[in-house]
Write a protein that holds these residues in place. Structure first.
Motif, PDB file in Angstrom:
ATOM      1  N   SER A   1      20.207  21.383  33.773  1.00 54.16           N
ATOM      2  CA  SER A   1      19.954  22.169  32.560  1.00 54.16           C
ATOM      3  C   SER A   1      20.646  21.470  31.398  1.00 54.16           C
ATOM      4  O   SER A   1      21.800  21.059  31.526  1.00 54.16           O
ATOM      5  N   TYR A   2      19.951  21.320  30.285  1.00 55.00           N
ATOM      6  CA  TYR A   2      20.540  20.619  29.143  1.00 55.00           C
ATOM      7  C   TYR A   2      19.812  20.996  27.861  1.00 55.00           C
ATOM      8  O   TYR A   2      18.767  21.627  27.874  1.00 55.00           O
ATOM      9  N   SER A   3      20.381  20.542  26.759  1.00 51.29           N
ATOM     10  CA  SER A   3      19.812  20.755  25.435  1.00 51.29           C
ATOM     11  C   SER A   3      19.642  19.401  24.749  1.00 51.29           C
ATOM     12  O   SER A   3      20.467  18.508  24.919  1.00 51.29           O
ATOM     13  N   VAL A   4      18.550  19.278  23.991  1.00 53.35           N
ATOM     14  CA  VAL A   4      18.305  18.089  23.168  1.00 53.35           C
ATOM     15  C   VAL A   4      18.068  18.576  21.746  1.00 53.35           C
ATOM     16  O   VAL A   4      17.313  19.517  21.528  1.00 53.35           O
ATOM     17  N   ARG A   5      18.721  17.909  20.800  1.00 49.79           N
ATOM     18  CA  ARG A   5      18.542  18.250  19.387  1.00 49.79           C
ATOM     19  C   ARG A   5      18.005  17.041  18.641  1.00 49.79           C
ATOM     20  O   ARG A   5      18.368  15.911  18.952  1.00 49.79           O
ATOM     21  N   ILE A   6      17.154  17.317  17.660  1.00 48.55           N
ATOM     22  CA  ILE A   6      16.616  16.259  16.809  1.00 48.55           C
ATOM     23  C   ILE A   6      16.840  16.679  15.358  1.00 48.55           C
ATOM     24  O   ILE A   6      16.715  17.859  15.023  1.00 48.55           O
ATOM     25  N   PHE A   7      17.203  15.717  14.531  1.00 43.97           N
ATOM     26  CA  PHE A   7      17.539  15.987  13.127  1.00 43.97           C
ATOM     27  C   PHE A   7      16.788  15.024  12.220  1.00 43.97           C
ATOM     28  O   PHE A   7      16.646  13.846  12.548  1.00 43.97           O
ATOM     29  N   ILE A   8      16.366  15.512  11.067  1.00 43.55           N
ATOM     30  CA  ILE A   8      15.853  14.658  10.004  1.00 43.55           C
ATOM     31  C   ILE A   8      16.898  14.677   8.900  1.00 43.55           C
ATOM     32  O   ILE A   8      17.301  15.748   8.435  1.00 43.55           O
TER      33      ILE A   8
END
Length: 124
Positions: free
Chosen positions: A44-51
């Motif tokens: 189980s994990y989280s991925v974040r993406i940013f502009i």
């Protein structure tokens, strides 16, 4: 994030060596970024993406994969933004587990990683 493969650049505003979009004109732009992430170990994990615009985070999305599946997790962020000529637009990502991005298209049809920008025509 690195987006080294340039598919097309109509106004020579993208630098693939730095993965930076730099508009030549002031205007309203649609910015879209996505990536595929594959965890080294199913968890189980989280991925974040940013502009980011000029180093300041402006748009973000967070995707949580709560099952221990061995699949590519697709995450994306998009926004319509007012940009000035010379602004530096970049994409950053962060995951809570070790893994790799998935740059290759699936059967040459689905691109997991993309960074797109388009300017809307000015009404005046």
């Amino acid at each position: 994030m690195e987006y080294p493969d340039e598919l097309f650049d109509l106004n020579n505003e993208y630098n693939p060596s730095t993965s930076t979009f730099t508009p030549k004109h002031n205007g309203v732009y649609l910015i879209i970024a996505s990536l595929g992430f594959f965890a080294n170990v199913p968890t189980s994990y989280s991925v974040r993406i940013f502009i980011a615009i000029n180093g300041t985070l402006r748009v973000a999305d967070n995707d949580f994969l709560g099952e221990e599946l061995a699949i590519v997790n697709l995450v994306s962020a998009s926004s319509i933004l007012q940009l000035s000529a010379g602004d530096a637009v970049q994409v950053f990502a962060q995951a809570t587990t070790d893994g790799t991005t998935v740059p290759e298209p699936l059967e040459n049809t689905v691109h997991f990683m993309n960074f797109e920008a388009a300017r809307f025509p000015s009404p005046w």
